[in-house]
Scaffold this motif. Structure first.
Motif, short mmCIF file in Angstrom:
data_model
loop_
_atom_site.label_atom_id
_atom_site.label_comp_id
_atom_site.label_asym_id
_atom_site.label_seq_id
_atom_site.Cartn_x
_atom_site.Cartn_y
_atom_site.Cartn_z
N LYS A 1 2.34 1.93 -3.44
CA LYS A 1 1.18 2.33 -4.23
C LYS A 1 0.69 3.69 -3.89
O LYS A 1 0.73 4.53 -4.76
CB LYS A 1 -0.08 1.51 -4.07
N ASP A 2 0.79 4.07 -2.74
CA ASP A 2 0.59 5.64 -2.29
C ASP A 2 1.98 6.45 -2.99
O ASP A 2 1.67 7.56 -3.61
CB ASP A 2 0.21 5.76 -0.95
N THR B 1 0.78 -1.21 0.00
CA THR B 1 0.18 -0.15 -0.01
C THR B 1 0.77 1.36 -0.04
O THR B 1 0.54 2.08 -0.75
CB THR B 1 -0.92 0.09 1.24
N SER C 1 3.65 5.64 -5.59
CA SER C 1 3.49 5.68 -7.00
C SER C 1 2.52 7.08 -7.52
O SER C 1 2.74 7.52 -8.65
CB SER C 1 3.08 4.35 -7.47
N ALA D 1 4.94 1.07 -8.72
CA ALA D 1 3.76 0.35 -9.12
C ALA D 1 3.92 -0.87 -9.24
O ALA D 1 3.22 -1.97 -8.70
CB ALA D 1 2.88 0.99 -10.32
N ALA E 1 4.53 -2.50 -5.73
CA ALA E 1 3.19 -2.58 -5.18
C ALA E 1 2.71 -3.81 -5.67
O ALA E 1 1.94 -4.40 -4.59
CB ALA E 1 2.26 -1.10 -5.50
N ASP E 2 2.66 -3.82 -6.90
CA ASP E 2 2.14 -5.12 -7.44
C ASP E 2 2.78 -6.39 -7.06
O ASP E 2 2.07 -7.47 -6.30
CB ASP E 2 2.09 -5.33 -8.83
#
Length: 123
Positions: free
Chosen positions: A67-68, A64, A70, A82, A85-86
Motif C-alpha cells: 500500500k505504501d 501495508t 502504491s 494497490a 495490497a488488497d
C-alpha cells in the motif's frame, strides 16, 4: 499448517521470481522495493513454522508495504501495487476454519494475478 504455509510461500516466491526478471525502466526503485518486500516476507513466513499469528502479522505487514509503495507509484504500477495490497491484506490464516485450504487456493490465484500485473507494470 505446514502445507498451508508452504503453499503461501510458493506464491510469494513465484511472484518474486516474476518481478526479479521484470525490474527495469524508470519505475525501478519502486519495483526493487516490492521485490525486497516479497523477499523479506518469504523469509519471515519460512521462519514462522507453526506460528499462525506470526504468519498473519507478516502477511499484514506485506500488505501495508504494498500500500505504501502504491503511494509512490502511478499508472499501471500504482494499480498493481494497490491490488497486491488488497489481496495480501484480505488474507488471514485461521486453522480452525474448515475451508482454510480452499481460501488459500483462492488467495493464491488472486496473489498470482496481481503479481503478474506488477511484473508487467515493472517491465
Amino acid at each position: 499448517m505446514n502445507i498451508l504455509r508452504n503453499s503461501l510461500a510458493v506464491v510469494a516466491v513465484s511472484a518474486l521470481l516474476g518481478l526479479t526478471a521484470a525490474c527495469g525502466s524508470g519505475k525501478a526503485t519502486v519495483c526493487k522495493e516490492a521485490v525486497e518486500a516479497l523477499t523479506g516476507y518469504s523469509s519471515k513466513v519460512a521462519g514462522a513454522a507453526a506460528d499462525v499469528e506470526g504468519f498473519n502479522t507478516a502477511t499484514g505487514k506485506l500488505a501495508t508495504q504494498f500500500k505504501d509503495l502504491s503511494g509512490k507509484a502511478d499508472g499501471d504500477l500504482k494499480v498493481a501495487l494497490a491490488g497486491m495490497a488488497d489481496s495480501w491484506g484480505s488474507f488471514k490464516l485461521d486453522l480452525s476454519d474448515p475451508n482454510a485450504a480452499t481460501k488459500l487456493v483462492e488467495f493464491g490465484q488472486k496473489a498470482q494475478q496481481s503479481s503478474q500485473q506488477l511484473a508487467s507494470a515493472c517491465s
